[in-house]
Design a protein around this motif. Sequence first.
Motif, PDB file in Angstrom:
ATOM      1  N   ASP A 288      72.958  32.272  24.163  1.00 41.54           N
ATOM      2  CA  ASP A 288      72.511  32.308  22.777  1.00 41.54           C
ATOM      3  C   ASP A 288      71.006  32.133  22.634  1.00 41.54           C
ATOM      4  OD1 ASP A 288      75.216  32.477  21.565  1.00 41.54           O
ATOM      5  OD2 ASP A 288      75.454  30.522  22.505  1.00 41.54           O
ATOM      6  N   GLY A 289      70.299  32.172  23.766  1.00 43.18           N
ATOM      7  CA  GLY A 289      68.845  32.143  23.727  1.00 43.18           C
ATOM      8  C   GLY A 289      68.209  30.781  23.637  1.00 43.18           C
ATOM      9  N   GLU A 290      68.966  29.721  23.868  1.00 44.49           N
ATOM     10  CA  GLU A 290      68.410  28.372  23.809  1.00 44.49           C
ATOM     11  C   GLU A 290      67.849  27.977  25.170  1.00 44.49           C
ATOM     12  OE1 GLU A 290      71.505  26.025  21.090  1.00 44.49           O
ATOM     13  OE2 GLU A 290      72.346  27.614  22.340  1.00 44.49           O
ATOM     14  N   ALA A 291      66.676  27.343  25.174  1.00 51.34           N
ATOM     15  CA  ALA A 291      66.029  26.945  26.423  1.00 51.34           C
ATOM     16  C   ALA A 291      66.884  25.916  27.155  1.00 51.34           C
ATOM     17  CB  ALA A 291      64.646  26.370  26.138  1.00 51.34           C
ATOM     18  N   LEU A 292      67.053  26.121  28.454  1.00 48.48           N
ATOM     19  CA  LEU A 292      67.843  25.204  29.260  1.00 48.48           C
ATOM     20  C   LEU A 292      67.017  24.033  29.786  1.00 48.48           C
ATOM     21  CD1 LEU A 292      70.024  27.677  31.371  1.00 48.48           C
ATOM     22  CD2 LEU A 292      70.865  25.976  29.744  1.00 48.48           C
ATOM     23  N   TYR A 293      65.706  24.244  29.945  1.00 49.37           N
ATOM     24  CA  TYR A 293      64.869  23.246  30.605  1.00 49.37           C
ATOM     25  C   TYR A 293      64.006  22.475  29.613  1.00 49.37           C
ATOM     26  CZ  TYR A 293      66.338  25.091  35.073  1.00 49.37           C
ATOM     27  OH  TYR A 293      67.104  25.467  36.155  1.00 49.37           O
ATOM     28  N   VAL A 294      63.823  21.206  29.901  1.00 49.73           N
ATOM     29  CA  VAL A 294      63.001  20.351  29.056  1.00 49.73           C
ATOM     30  C   VAL A 294      61.556  20.815  29.072  1.00 49.73           C
ATOM     31  CG1 VAL A 294      62.113  18.016  28.725  1.00 49.73           C
ATOM     32  CG2 VAL A 294      64.499  18.355  29.417  1.00 49.73           C
ATOM     33  N   ALA A 295      61.044  21.104  30.254  1.00 48.66           N
ATOM     34  CA  ALA A 295      59.640  21.514  30.398  1.00 48.66           C
ATOM     35  C   ALA A 295      59.592  22.904  31.024  1.00 48.66           C
ATOM     36  CB  ALA A 295      58.883  20.480  31.227  1.00 48.66           C
ATOM     37  N   SER A 296      59.004  23.006  32.203  1.00 45.58           N
ATOM     38  CA  SER A 296      58.817  24.315  32.817  1.00 45.58           C
ATOM     39  C   SER A 296      60.083  24.795  33.514  1.00 45.58           C
ATOM     40  CB  SER A 296      57.670  24.255  33.826  1.00 45.58           C
ATOM     41  OG  SER A 296      57.919  23.276  34.806  1.00 45.58           O
ATOM     42  N   SER A 297      60.201  26.100  33.628  1.00 46.40           N
ATOM     43  CA  SER A 297      61.311  26.720  34.338  1.00 46.40           C
ATOM     44  C   SER A 297      61.124  26.540  35.842  1.00 46.40           C
ATOM     45  CB  SER A 297      61.368  28.211  33.992  1.00 46.40           C
ATOM     46  OG  SER A 297      61.487  28.396  32.594  1.00 46.40           O
ATOM     47  N   PRO A 298      62.151  26.785  36.635  1.00 48.38           N
ATOM     48  CA  PRO A 298      62.009  26.652  38.085  1.00 48.38           C
ATOM     49  C   PRO A 298      60.919  27.572  38.640  1.00 48.38           C
ATOM     50  CG  PRO A 298      64.313  26.852  37.468  1.00 48.38           C
ATOM     51  CD  PRO A 298      63.526  27.138  36.239  1.00 48.38           C
ATOM     52  N   THR A 299      60.140  27.050  39.552  1.00 51.10           N
ATOM     53  CA  THR A 299      59.111  27.854  40.215  1.00 51.10           C
ATOM     54  C   THR A 299      59.762  28.790  41.231  1.00 51.10           C
ATOM     55  OG1 THR A 299      58.827  26.242  41.981  1.00 51.10           O
ATOM     56  CG2 THR A 299      57.459  25.951  39.994  1.00 51.10           C
ATOM     57  N   GLU A 300      58.987  29.729  41.731  1.00 54.29           N
ATOM     58  CA  GLU A 300      59.501  30.632  42.760  1.00 54.29           C
ATOM     59  C   GLU A 300      59.942  29.841  43.990  1.00 54.29           C
ATOM     60  OE1 GLU A 300      60.166  33.910  42.617  1.00 54.29           O
ATOM     61  OE2 GLU A 300      59.703  33.678  40.484  1.00 54.29           O
ATOM     62  N   ALA A 301      59.183  28.802  44.334  1.00 59.62           N
ATOM     63  CA  ALA A 301      59.548  27.976  45.483  1.00 59.62           C
ATOM     64  C   ALA A 301      60.862  27.245  45.240  1.00 59.62           C
ATOM     65  CB  ALA A 301      58.428  26.982  45.783  1.00 59.62           C
ATOM     66  N   GLU A 302      61.072  26.760  44.009  1.00 55.09           N
ATOM     67  CA  GLU A 302      62.313  26.063  43.688  1.00 55.09           C
ATOM     68  C   GLU A 302      63.494  27.026  43.686  1.00 55.09           C
ATOM     69  OE1 GLU A 302      65.255  23.308  42.383  1.00 55.09           O
ATOM     70  OE2 GLU A 302      63.435  23.200  43.608  1.00 55.09           O
ATOM     71  N   ILE A 303      63.276  28.228  43.170  1.00 52.07           N
ATOM     72  CA  ILE A 303      64.341  29.234  43.187  1.00 52.07           C
ATOM     73  C   ILE A 303      64.726  29.555  44.626  1.00 52.07           C
ATOM     74  CG2 ILE A 303      64.895  31.631  42.649  1.00 52.07           C
ATOM     75  CD1 ILE A 303      63.158  31.315  40.118  1.00 52.07           C
ATOM     76  N   ALA A 304      63.723  29.696  45.497  1.00 48.16           N
ATOM     77  CA  ALA A 304      63.993  29.976  46.908  1.00 48.16           C
ATOM     78  C   ALA A 304      64.768  28.831  47.548  1.00 48.16           C
ATOM     79  CB  ALA A 304      62.682  30.227  47.649  1.00 48.16           C
TER      80      ALA A 304
ATOM     81  N   GLU B 294      68.592  29.108  49.147  1.00 48.77           N
ATOM     82  CA  GLU B 294      68.937  28.714  50.516  1.00 48.77           C
ATOM     83  C   GLU B 294      70.031  27.652  50.532  1.00 48.77           C
ATOM     84  OE1 GLU B 294      66.801  27.001  54.600  1.00 48.77           O
ATOM     85  OE2 GLU B 294      65.638  27.260  52.755  1.00 48.77           O
ATOM     86  N   ALA B 295      69.966  26.732  49.577  1.00 52.57           N
ATOM     87  CA  ALA B 295      70.911  25.617  49.557  1.00 52.57           C
ATOM     88  C   ALA B 295      72.291  26.012  49.065  1.00 52.57           C
ATOM     89  CB  ALA B 295      70.353  24.490  48.689  1.00 52.57           C
ATOM     90  N   TRP B 296      72.366  26.927  48.094  1.00 47.57           N
ATOM     91  CA  TRP B 296      73.644  27.181  47.427  1.00 47.57           C
ATOM     92  C   TRP B 296      74.042  28.649  47.337  1.00 47.57           C
ATOM     93  CZ3 TRP B 296      70.461  23.705  44.064  1.00 47.57           C
ATOM     94  CH2 TRP B 296      70.661  22.364  44.398  1.00 47.57           C
ATOM     95  N   PHE B 297      73.108  29.535  47.051  1.00 45.18           N
ATOM     96  CA  PHE B 297      73.456  30.953  46.931  1.00 45.18           C
ATOM     97  C   PHE B 297      73.879  31.513  48.283  1.00 45.18           C
ATOM     98  CE2 PHE B 297      72.618  35.468  46.956  1.00 45.18           C
ATOM     99  CZ  PHE B 297      72.923  35.920  45.684  1.00 45.18           C
ATOM    100  N   ASP B 298      73.028  31.323  49.285  1.00 46.88           N
ATOM    101  CA  ASP B 298      73.302  31.915  50.599  1.00 46.88           C
ATOM    102  C   ASP B 298      74.606  31.405  51.213  1.00 46.88           C
ATOM    103  OD1 ASP B 298      70.973  33.332  50.259  1.00 46.88           O
ATOM    104  OD2 ASP B 298      69.785  32.139  51.668  1.00 46.88           O
ATOM    105  N   PRO B 299      74.916  30.091  51.142  1.00 42.24           N
ATOM    106  CA  PRO B 299      76.197  29.640  51.700  1.00 42.24           C
ATOM    107  C   PRO B 299      77.418  30.228  50.988  1.00 42.24           C
ATOM    108  CG  PRO B 299      74.685  27.795  51.541  1.00 42.24           C
ATOM    109  CD  PRO B 299      74.047  28.935  50.804  1.00 42.24           C
TER     110      PRO B 299
END
Length: 273
Positions: A97-113, A117-122
């Motif tokens: 519905d377009g509501e922001a999920l994060y209090v402040a900044s969105s995940p960085t590219e490093a955090e997404i990576a 590695e931790a959850w998507f790849d397994p």
Amino acid sequence: MDWLEIHRGTAPLIVSLPHTGTDLPEEVAGDFVSPWLATRDADWWIDRLYNFARNMGATTVRTTLSRSVIDVNRDPSGASLYPGQFTTGLCPTETFDGEALYVASSPTEAEIARRREAWFDPYHAALTAEIARLRGLHDRIVLYDAHSIRSVVPSLFEGELPNLNIGTNGDTSCDPALTRVVEAACDAGPFSRVTNGRFRGGWITRHYGEPDKGVHAIQMELACRGYMDDPTEALTPATWPSPYRLEQAAPMRDVLTDVLTACLTFARAGSQP
């Protein structure tokens, strides 16, 4: 990995459950506006709705993590599954519905990576391993990707979604014969159905479906009113999600049992005795 649930059957059928999780790992939980908002778009109660699949000999693969942490049904490259239409990404930053999920900044590219590695790849290593295991037992198998969504989500589609939404990416992820038998199972019941409408199949269906190699992938997106109450007022922690309703779900479970039976019949018809 206690967030990854794998039940191994021997039938030529895998049921993937990528969006039923609601867990928020401690290291990211505090970044979200609220736990409720971070789990609101889950495919509520789908693992319970399909819990009969194991008795049919199916293999099931499920993550308990919320899709807001990382969505294992999105292209890891970040490419949109539906160009020109609204859709959430690998690490969503807003709700349906377009509501922001994060209090402040969105995940960085490093955090997404890191999350990948931790959850998507397994998760995908598990799916790949189960596909290989079952292909060692059967000439062809069906990968069935199970989903649900609210019946009305204006940002994603117009009007009310049909009850049963089959996705095969235009019959490229499976043999059209599988599409036909699944359609027939759906149409024999009391529910509305569309094939390759708004939901044509996510990344799991598109990535793993290789009919020429014996892997036939199909997605089923259910409008949740088939087994629980759709919201009739503004979404709040008090109104959503509504409870799973056994009596309401019974006709849907009957149809889905027929659908999975059709998948098994199709798979076994292409295997050598």
